[in-house]
Design an enzyme around this catalytic site. Structure first.
Site, PDB file in Angstrom:
ATOM      1  N   PRO A 170      33.369  61.166  26.088  1.00  0.00           N
ATOM      2  CA  PRO A 170      34.100  60.523  24.989  1.00  0.00           C
ATOM      3  C   PRO A 170      34.348  59.382  26.538  1.00  0.00           C
ATOM      4  O   PRO A 170      33.689  59.210  27.048  1.00  0.00           O
ATOM      5  CB  PRO A 170      35.298  61.058  24.734  1.00  0.00           C
ATOM      6  CG  PRO A 170      35.433  62.322  25.337  1.00  0.00           C
ATOM      7  CD  PRO A 170      33.682  62.997  25.536  1.00  0.00           C
TER       8      PRO A 170
ATOM      9  N   LYS B  13      27.728  67.735  36.244  1.00  0.00           N
ATOM     10  CA  LYS B  13      28.262  68.847  37.141  1.00  0.00           C
ATOM     11  C   LYS B  13      28.176  67.599  38.943  1.00  0.00           C
ATOM     12  O   LYS B  13      29.213  67.908  39.265  1.00  0.00           O
ATOM     13  CB  LYS B  13      27.071  69.428  36.944  1.00  0.00           C
ATOM     14  CG  LYS B  13      27.736  70.740  36.142  1.00  0.00           C
ATOM     15  CD  LYS B  13      26.615  72.252  35.842  1.00  0.00           C
ATOM     16  CE  LYS B  13      27.442  73.287  34.702  1.00  0.00           C
ATOM     17  NZ  LYS B  13      26.331  74.328  34.999  1.00  0.00           N
TER      18      LYS B  13
ATOM     19  N   SER C 183      26.902  80.062  33.697  1.00  0.00           N
ATOM     20  CA  SER C 183      27.068  79.514  35.567  1.00  0.00           C
ATOM     21  C   SER C 183      27.702  79.070  36.022  1.00  0.00           C
ATOM     22  O   SER C 183      27.676  78.976  36.711  1.00  0.00           O
ATOM     23  CB  SER C 183      27.226  77.461  34.313  1.00  0.00           C
ATOM     24  OG  SER C 183      27.866  76.946  33.843  1.00  0.00           O
TER      25      SER C 183
ATOM     26  N   GLY D 205      30.656  54.720  25.860  1.00  0.00           N
ATOM     27  CA  GLY D 205      29.556  53.824  24.194  1.00  0.00           C
ATOM     28  C   GLY D 205      28.982  54.175  23.936  1.00  0.00           C
ATOM     29  O   GLY D 205      28.473  53.043  23.118  1.00  0.00           O
ATOM     30  N   LYS D 206      28.870  55.184  22.480  1.00  0.00           N
ATOM     31  CA  LYS D 206      28.007  56.215  22.338  1.00  0.00           C
ATOM     32  C   LYS D 206      28.386  54.785  20.717  1.00  0.00           C
ATOM     33  O   LYS D 206      27.381  54.098  20.395  1.00  0.00           O
ATOM     34  CB  LYS D 206      28.266  57.276  21.547  1.00  0.00           C
ATOM     35  CG  LYS D 206      27.783  57.893  22.533  1.00  0.00           C
ATOM     36  CD  LYS D 206      28.257  59.350  22.086  1.00  0.00           C
ATOM     37  CE  LYS D 206      29.887  59.612  21.683  1.00  0.00           C
ATOM     38  NZ  LYS D 206      30.405  60.011  22.759  1.00  0.00           N
ATOM     39  N   THR D 207      29.704  54.392  20.245  1.00  0.00           N
ATOM     40  CA  THR D 207      30.101  53.583  19.165  1.00  0.00           C
ATOM     41  C   THR D 207      29.706  52.125  19.371  1.00  0.00           C
ATOM     42  O   THR D 207      28.714  51.707  18.946  1.00  0.00           O
ATOM     43  CB  THR D 207      31.422  53.857  18.957  1.00  0.00           C
ATOM     44  OG1 THR D 207      31.438  55.320  18.320  1.00  0.00           O
ATOM     45  CG2 THR D 207      31.640  53.172  17.155  1.00  0.00           C
TER      46      THR D 207
ATOM     47  N   GLY E 259      26.873  62.578  23.821  1.00  0.00           N
ATOM     48  CA  GLY E 259      27.701  62.311  25.212  1.00  0.00           C
ATOM     49  C   GLY E 259      28.863  62.740  25.525  1.00  0.00           C
ATOM     50  O   GLY E 259      29.863  62.421  24.617  1.00  0.00           O
TER      51      GLY E 259
END
Length: 774
Positions: A355, A719, A676, A358-360, A353
């Site tokens: 930056p 998008k 796209s 909240g991945k970390t 995802g």
């Protein structure tokens, strides 16, 4: 003289190469390595000549001799650091006729230096050879040269090879060796060599005389001091032996407590035995100590008790993070399976995802919810395979890889192990860390993971590995195949408001020494903060701006300007200044040739305007705005399709001959690529050619084919959220992306009119402003 030969040149420091000799040396300078690589790519020929002054680090053309040797590279080998070890065979003497000292390395044109030779029956030549051989024999006796050196040269008949071989073995100055190299007359070369050997013999005899006198002058008390120092060293050695034995005994006791196969225990015991026989300052002793202590310190049979209380785990996950339903659901499923099957292997999850979503931090929450230890390793910029697998113990200063080190520091064999930024891993001549991760992140292989330093397998199958990435495009396919990818999309405005209320404000109040009574935020102020001061998919900048406001409030409190502050939409600018972003794309009058498109980036979704001007000309097509190859091809495909339908829309059939079409995407400093924007470019060019304005409240995305078919694209949720933030309420999407639109939060999708396209020309019905529109 033969014709000039052009070849790369390497100046040598403290070294000279003679013809008919095979020699190896190390190269460390970047220019020299580039010259070597050029030679390896062509005929493997190099011109080498010694430097006049060894202390010169970056030589110029005047810093080395212009008479040298043409050599052929036999072998090259990468060594520790950035150096190269090369084996060369001297071919013939040569002189530089022309030199190019520019970057990236020296290139020279050389001609072979013809040697004046004589028949071996020449009496003067034979006499000179005997004289040199006699002087060399004396040199061997006076110096530390091995006696085999005499036999080596005595059996050489060729006077040139005879002379050069002796010069190679002598320990004399480079300038003296260069004299011999530059002597092209063989008799003159022998005379020069004899003179140098005779001078060196005189110096060696003087050194021996001086050394004998110094030895005789050592007094009795100096000898006693020397003997006392020797005794002290011996005693220290004996003391170390006792200390090493005690340490080895302790290691043996701890090793017996470890659940390790007997063959590996015996291997470690051999290392311990070797350690007791080494000196205290030995580099190998330090490596063995690190090795044994790493083996003993690893948690071979120590595990954390995994939490099987799903309600408690769900509560912890919800306390730490808002949303992220897919991740939470997957973790709770895993904990449920562990409750039923204790032998299950740890999953490999990849959180992908933009930056700031909240991945970390979710990885830390997973560890807390599952009751495991947490450890983290950042892979951003890692280029050395040894970071994963460790160094082999043949190297001085070898250490284990960071996986083994982190698990040792955790103290358990089933932690949550986070590999951060897996999409930014690198590779160079030291190996590809991504390849080393293939074994680590494969549950079928990592139960026997072998670190090069340990050379003993360690079971990683109980570890719960989590990786994070901004995009999967740069992750090698075999590595990606081993992971379960969970996409984390950007947050909606409502989600950001909830995250700010429930998490970010409290966190920043604590970080800045404030209490809840000191500051409060109205909901509208948070929405304005999100819309006009941060433009992101995550909440990192939102937290930063809340912290910025908190610090300003803290300053006011300290300077006695108040004790209770409320942040509202009206006073937000007094804290943060003028608004930085304006989401007003949907406002304003419709314009000819200007169409709003939607784009996906590594930091989330974004909107972009595509502008087209059609002016009288000769049929030129110009594409600007730093467009990538794929985006340029989309524009060309759109124009070709327009040519096929031009007449039905009242466009002159030969417009491509009489009009110059210029397609531009603003923000030209930002690179743009991807297919796209095909539909958007089609609409923009059609608007310019027909003179029809395009509605401002419509945005679109989709790939176009030569026959006008609209193909699906990725990143639909990001998008659409970006278009929604910009005030767009009508969005045109490919028909095949209909399922992707279901992922958009209901509170947003209800406010947007979605129109699904199968043909590009359908966009004109919804995007072009009708003549009776106001």
């Amino acid at each position: 003289m033969s014709d000039n030969i052009l070849m790369p040149c390497i100046p040598l420091r403290g070294l000279i190469v003679y013809p008919k000799t095979v020699l190896h040396f190390d190269i460390g300078r970047e220019k020299s390595i580039m010259a070597l690589e050029t030679a390896m790519e062509t005929d493997k020929l190099l011109f080498v000549a010694p430097q006049k002054d060894d202390s010169v680090l970056i030589p110029t053309a005047d810093d080395f001799y212009h008479t040298g040797t043409v050599v052929k590279v036999k072998q090259m080998l990468k060594i520790q650091g950035d150096g190269v070890r090369v084996l060369v065979d001297g071919l013939y003497r040569a002189k530089i006729d022309w030199i190019n000292s520019g970057e990236p390395y020296f290139r020279v044109a050389v001609s072979k230096a013809e040697t004046v030779t004589y028949d071996e029956s020449d009496l003067e030549l034979q006499a000179l050879k005997r004289l040199v051989l006699s002087s060399f024999d004396e040199y061997i006796d006076l110096s530390d040269l091995k006696s085999e050196a005499y036999e080596l040269v005595a059996n050489i008949d060729d006077p040139e090879i005879f002379c050069d071989t002796i010069a190679t073995q002598m320990n004399i100055k480079i300038s003296q060796k260069q004299e011999i190299l530059e002597a092209l007359d063989v008799k003159e070369r022998l005379r020069t060599l004899n003179r140098l050997i005779t001078e060196e013999n005189e110096i060696l005899r003087l050194e021996l005389d001086i050394n004998e006198k110094v030895q005789d002058s050592i007094k009795k008390n100096q000898k006693e001091y020397f003997l006392h120092e020797q005794m002290k060293v011996i005693q220290d050695e004996l003391g170390f032996g006792e200390e090493a034995a005690a340490e080895a005994t302790r290691w043996m006791e701890e090793l017996d407590k470890i659940e390790l196969e007997d063959k590996y225990k015996e291997k470690v015991k051999r290392e311990i035995s070797k350690f007791t026989k080494m000196g205290p300052n030995s580099a190998d002793a330090a490596v063995i100590r690190n090795y044994v202590e790493t083996i003993i310190g690893l948690p071979w049979d120590k595990s954390s008790k995994v939490n099987s209380d799903l309600k408690k785990a769900e509560k912890i996950l919800n306390e730490d993070h808002y949303g992220m339903d897919k991740v939470k659901e997957r973790i709770l499923e895993y904990l449920a399976v562990i409750h039923l099957n204790k032998a299950i292997k740890g999953p490999i999850i990849c959180l992908v995802g933009p930056p700031g979503v909240g991945k970390t931090s979710i990885a830390r929450s997973i560890a807390r919810a599952s009751g495991r230890e947490f450890t983290r390793m950042s892979l951003g910029g890692v280029r050395d395979e040894a970071e994963i697998r460790g160094h082999r113990r043949t190297y001085i200063g070898a250490i284990p890889g960071r996986i083994i080190t982190n698990i040792k520091d955790c103290g358990v064999n089933n932690p949550v192990f986070l590999f951060d930024e897996v999409d930014k891993i690198g590779a160079d001549f030291k190996g590809d860390p991504a390849d080393a991760l293939l074994e680590v992140l494969d549950p079928e292989q990592n139960k026997d993971f072998t670190d090069h330093f340990l050379d003993v397998p360690f079971d990683l199958s109980k570890v719960m590995f989590i990786t994070t990435a901004n995009t999967t495009d740069t992750i090698p396919r075999p590595l990606l195949d081993r992971m379960e990818v969970i996409q984390l999309s950007g947050y909606t405005e409502d989600e950001k408001v909830n995250i700010a209320k429930n998490y970010l404000i409290a966190k920043q109040l604590k970080a800045n020494g404030l209490k809840s009574k000191n500051i409060s935020f109205s909901e509208q102020s948070l929405r304005d903060l999100i819309n006009y001061y941060t433009r992101e998919s995550g909440v990192r900048n939102l937290e930063r701006e809340i912290g910025n406001i908190s610090r300003k409030v803290a300053r006011k409190i300290v300077t006695k300007k108040g004790n209770n502050f409320r942040i509202t939409s009206g006073n937000l600018e007094s804290y943060l200044g003028k608004k930085r972003f304006h989401f007003d794309i949907a406002e304003g009058e419709a314009e000819v040739g200007v169409v709003t498109g939607m784009a996906w980036t590594q930091v989330g979704g974004d909107t972009l305007s595509i502008e087209t001007q059609a002016v009288p000309g000769t049929g030129k097509i110009q594409l600007t705005g730093q467009l990538g190859d794929v985006m340029q091809e989309s524009a060309q495909a759109a124009i070709t399709y327009i040519r096929s339908i031009a007449e039905s829309y009242g466009i002159e059939k030969d417009f491509y001959k009489t009009c110059d079409i210029h397609v531009h995407v603003p923000e030209g400093a930002v690179p743009k690529d991807g297919p796209s924007a095909g539909v958007t470019m089609f609409t923009s060019v059609m608007s310019a050619l027909t003179g029809t304005p395009v509605r401002k409240d419509v945005a679109m995305t989709g790939e176009i084919t030569l026959r006008g078919k609209v193909l699906p694209v990725g990143g639909i949720k990001e998008k659409v959220l970006a278009a929604y933030r910009a005030g767009i309420r009508t969005i045109l999407l490919p028909e095949e992306n209909k399922a992707d639109a279901d992922e958009i939060p209901k509170n947003i999708s209800r406010q947007i009119r979605f129109i699904y396209l199968t043909k590009a020309k359908e966009t004109l019905e919804y995007a072009f402003e009708k003549k009776n529109d106001n």
